[in-house]
Design an enzyme around this catalytic site. Structure first.
Site, PDB file in Angstrom:
ATOM      1  CB  THR A   1       1.457   3.221  -4.951  1.00  0.00           C
ATOM      2  OG1 THR A   1       2.632   2.481  -5.229  1.00  0.00           O
ATOM      3  CG2 THR A   1       1.182   4.188  -6.073  1.00  0.00           C
TER       4      THR A   1
ATOM      5  CG  ASP B   1       7.872 -30.830  -0.393  1.00  0.00           C
ATOM      6  OD1 ASP B   1       7.207 -29.788  -0.488  1.00  0.00           O
ATOM      7  OD2 ASP B   1       7.425 -31.966  -0.670  1.00  0.00           O
TER       8      ASP B   1
ATOM      9  CD  GLU C   1       0.391 -32.611  -1.702  1.00  0.00           C
ATOM     10  OE1 GLU C   1       0.354 -31.956  -0.646  1.00  0.00           O
ATOM     11  OE2 GLU C   1       1.272 -32.438  -2.571  1.00  0.00           O
TER      12      GLU C   1
ATOM     13  N   GLY D   1       0.791  -1.228   0.000  1.00  0.00           N
ATOM     14  CA  GLY D   1       0.000   0.000   0.000  1.00  0.00           C
ATOM     15  C   GLY D   1       0.823   1.278   0.000  1.00  0.00           C
TER      16      GLY D   1
HETATM   17  P1  ATP Z   1       4.939  -1.905  -4.950  1.00  0.00           P
HETATM   18  O1  ATP Z   1       6.031  -1.831  -3.926  1.00  0.00           O
HETATM   19  O2  ATP Z   1       4.934  -3.204  -5.688  1.00  0.00           O
HETATM   20  O3  ATP Z   1       4.850  -0.709  -5.832  1.00  0.00           O
HETATM   21  P2  ATP Z   1       2.912  -0.870  -3.173  1.00  0.00           P
HETATM   22  O4  ATP Z   1       3.338  -1.110  -1.765  1.00  0.00           O
HETATM   23  O5  ATP Z   1       3.130   0.499  -3.703  1.00  0.00           O
HETATM   24  O6  ATP Z   1       3.555  -1.968  -4.132  1.00  0.00           O
HETATM   25  P3  ATP Z   1       0.186  -0.454  -3.890  1.00  0.00           P
HETATM   26  O7  ATP Z   1       0.501  -0.199  -5.323  1.00  0.00           O
HETATM   27  O8  ATP Z   1      -0.106   0.735  -3.040  1.00  0.00           O
HETATM   28  O9  ATP Z   1       1.375  -1.286  -3.261  1.00  0.00           O
HETATM   29  O10 ATP Z   1      -0.999  -1.501  -3.743  1.00  0.00           O
HETATM   30  C1  ATP Z   1      -1.423  -2.302  -4.835  1.00  0.00           C
HETATM   31  C2  ATP Z   1      -2.886  -2.645  -4.647  1.00  0.00           C
HETATM   32  O11 ATP Z   1      -3.041  -3.535  -3.538  1.00  0.00           O
HETATM   33  C3  ATP Z   1      -3.751  -1.448  -4.319  1.00  0.00           C
HETATM   34  O12 ATP Z   1      -4.275  -0.870  -5.472  1.00  0.00           O
HETATM   35  C4  ATP Z   1      -4.828  -2.031  -3.428  1.00  0.00           C
HETATM   36  O13 ATP Z   1      -5.879  -2.568  -4.218  1.00  0.00           O
HETATM   37  C5  ATP Z   1      -4.153  -3.181  -2.736  1.00  0.00           C
HETATM   38  N1  ATP Z   1      -3.617  -2.817  -1.406  1.00  0.00           N
HETATM   39  C6  ATP Z   1      -2.321  -2.878  -1.037  1.00  0.00           C
HETATM   40  N2  ATP Z   1      -2.177  -2.529   0.251  1.00  0.00           N
HETATM   41  C7  ATP Z   1      -3.398  -2.233   0.717  1.00  0.00           C
HETATM   42  C8  ATP Z   1      -3.891  -1.796   1.980  1.00  0.00           C
HETATM   43  N3  ATP Z   1      -3.067  -1.612   3.027  1.00  0.00           N
HETATM   44  N4  ATP Z   1      -5.220  -1.566   2.106  1.00  0.00           N
HETATM   45  C9  ATP Z   1      -6.056  -1.763   1.065  1.00  0.00           C
HETATM   46  N5  ATP Z   1      -5.643  -2.180  -0.155  1.00  0.00           N
HETATM   47  C10 ATP Z   1      -4.339  -2.417  -0.335  1.00  0.00           C
END
Ligand code: ATP
Length: 489
Positions: A113, A408, A334, A111
């Site tokens: 970005t 594994d 499994e 999250g």
């Molecule tokens: P990267 O490092 O690969 O760029 P990132 O950390 O920037 O990844 P984001 O691009 O912000 O990740 O998240 C990608 C998608 O995952 C978002 O569009 C959202 O749908 C979902 N997502 C990620 N983290 C969260 C969160 N904490 N809450 C809700 N949705 C999330």
């Protein structure tokens, strides 16, 4: 200017028509030129939107901190840096040096970005995004020029949109900001990084457009120390994988628009998804809804979520059918994993299946009772035995093993190495970097050999349960926990 040229062109055409010149070829040619011009403009616009042009701004406005789950601590830490953009007067009254850069550090898909976009929304700032890899070119000086353009663009856009602040977000900062002198074509990399440092130093609290730089990386250790010193990226915010509560919150966010048969199911799904990032959870919610739609179910049920977990971990189900002998062998394999898991960690088996998915011909899914971050040697040994259980079961049934245990064994070796590096082996306390390769190899091998013997003995003593479990899996393809418990009891 454009309008004058269009007017002049039209006047010339009318004049030529009046004096009797055939203007049809000219009109056709002019039409083609206009189409070509529009196409080139579109290309420019696409490139611009990558750098957070109008589209970037629009999307950032849609995301708020309320849309981000499981990152409360990170959001609070980021929030403090944002006060500089929201109430600069208060900051200067208190004599506080405003932050110029915030570094979001964490694994992919957590999250980062989203947080940068929400920050722009919260502070009503213009949002411009770029990725570290966009600055790296073969030709010296191009990257540095792009850095200059990025800052200039941010200021220009803010003025145009009547905003007093701008947030520049640089993803994959480690590509642009790696330690200087480390890259083969280091002159270009170093110039680009130097330019970024110059631009950051040029950011001033009294500027008409206040700029905050937000960088994201999952390798903060690779960054040049000059970037991390006070006055540059002086705040590092950890954006970690979400815990159980966080995962539930994220699932709630991504199922807000989906008809759930029972919202209580999200508790179990959150418990079963230890290690999932926000992006995994978003994909899981989406896949569950797709499965429900395929079945024409009006609601998303608990078993849709469970199947979606397998899909997110392993990939799509494969149409390819293994041969009968392979199916039998996979069932035995499994069963070995599942029986050991249930014996060493009662209640841990969530489901067992021999439906091929992604790279796997079968899969035993564990149900972690609670998020766990620390392990004792005994717990790690149990993990190794569970991983060895597949090959051991094959050996008991067929007197030989197959290539199916390759993954594994790799997992076993990694866990054995973890035991050694954590100072839990007979080598005692060690520094991971200073263990002689021979000693590390021998110690891992010893740990695994002892556990291999115990695994085979345990399964031999329970061969009746092992074989009846294997034949049930072969017949029924997938066993959920309830059915699994019925069989082994
Ligand atoms: P990267 O490092 O690969 O760029 P990132 O950390 O920037 O990844 P984001 O691009 O912000 O990740 O998240 C990608 C998608 O995952 C978002 O569009 C959202 O749908 C979902 N997502 C990620 N983290 C969260 C969160 N904490 N809450 C809700 N949705 C999330």
């Amino acid at each position: 200017m454009k309008e004058y040229l269009i007017g002049l062109g039209a006047a010339v055409l009318v004049f030529l028509a009046i004096i009797g010149v055939n203007i049809i070829p000219l009109v056709l040619f002019g039409g083609l030129a206009v189409v070509g011009y529009m196409f080139l403009n579109m290309q420019g616009a696409v490139r611009f939107s990558n750098l957070g042009g109008p589209q970037g701004k629009k999307r950032s406005q849609e995301i708020s901190f309320g849309d981000i789950g499981g990152q409360d601590t990170a959001i609070n830490e980021l929030g403090e840096a944002l006060e500089f953009l929201r109430c600069p007067e208060l900051i200067s009254k208190m004599g506080i040096r405003p932050l110029k850069g915030v570094l979001l550090v964490g694994p992919p898909g957590t999250g980062k970005t989203m947080m940068a976009k929400a920050a722009a929304n919260y502070t009503s700032s213009v949002f411009i995004a770029a990725s570290g890899s966009e600055f790296i070119e073969m030709y010296a000086g191009v990257g540095a020029k792009r850095v200059r353009q990025l800052f200039a663009e941010a200021r220009k856009k803010a003025v145009k949109q009547n905003s007093s602040s701008a947030i520049i977000f640089i993803d994959e900062l480690e590509i642009l900001g790696a330690k200087r002198g480390k890259n083969t074509s280091h002159m270009e990399y170093d110039q680009t990084l130097n330019q970024l440092l110059v631009e950051m130093d040029g950011v001033n609290p009294d500027d008409t457009v206040r700029i905050l730089l937000i960088g994201a990386t999952n390798r903060a250790d690779m960054l040049d120390p000059a970037l991390l010193r006070p006055g540059r990226f002086d705040r590092q915010v950890q954006v970690n994988l979400p815990d159980k509560q966080g995962r539930k919150k994220i699932l709630e966010i991504h199922t807000r628009n989906k008809p759930l048969s029972d919202p209580g199911v999200l508790d179990n799904i959150a418990a079963a998804t230890f290690g999932f990032s926000g992006a995994h959870l978003e994909s899981l919610a989406n896949e569950a809804a797709i499965l429900a739609m395929r079945e024409q179910s009006p609601q998303v049920m608990s078993y849709h979520f469970n199947e979606a977990i397998d899909k997110v971990i392993l990939g799509e189900k494969l149409d390819r059918k293994p041969s009968l002998e392979e199916i039998e062998r996979v069932s035995v394999h499994e069963s070995g994993h599942a029986l050991l898991s249930e014996t060493l960690m009662p209640g841990s088996v969530s489901s067992v299946t021999i439906v091929p998915r992604g790279q796997a011909l079968g899969f035993m899914r564990k149900n972690p009772p609670d998020d766990q971050y620390l392990y004792t040697r005994e717990q790690l040994e149990s993990e190794i035995m569970i991983a060895l259980g597949g090959a051991a079961a094959e050996e008991i049934k067929y007197g030989n093993r197959s290539t199916g245990a390759r993954g594994d064994f790799k997992a076993c070796w990694d866990t054995a190495r973890q035991i050694v590096e954590a100072g839990l082996s007979s080598l005692g306390i060690v520094h991971a970097d200073d263990i002689p390769p021979d000693s590390l190899f021998q110690e891992c091998k010893n740990i695994i050999m002892v556990l291999e013997e115990q695994t085979i003995k345990l399964l031999r003593d329970n061969r009746g349960a092992l074989f009846s479990l294997a034949s049930s899996i072969q017949k029924e393809e997938t066993l959920d926990r309830q059915r699994f418990v019925e069989i082994i009891h």
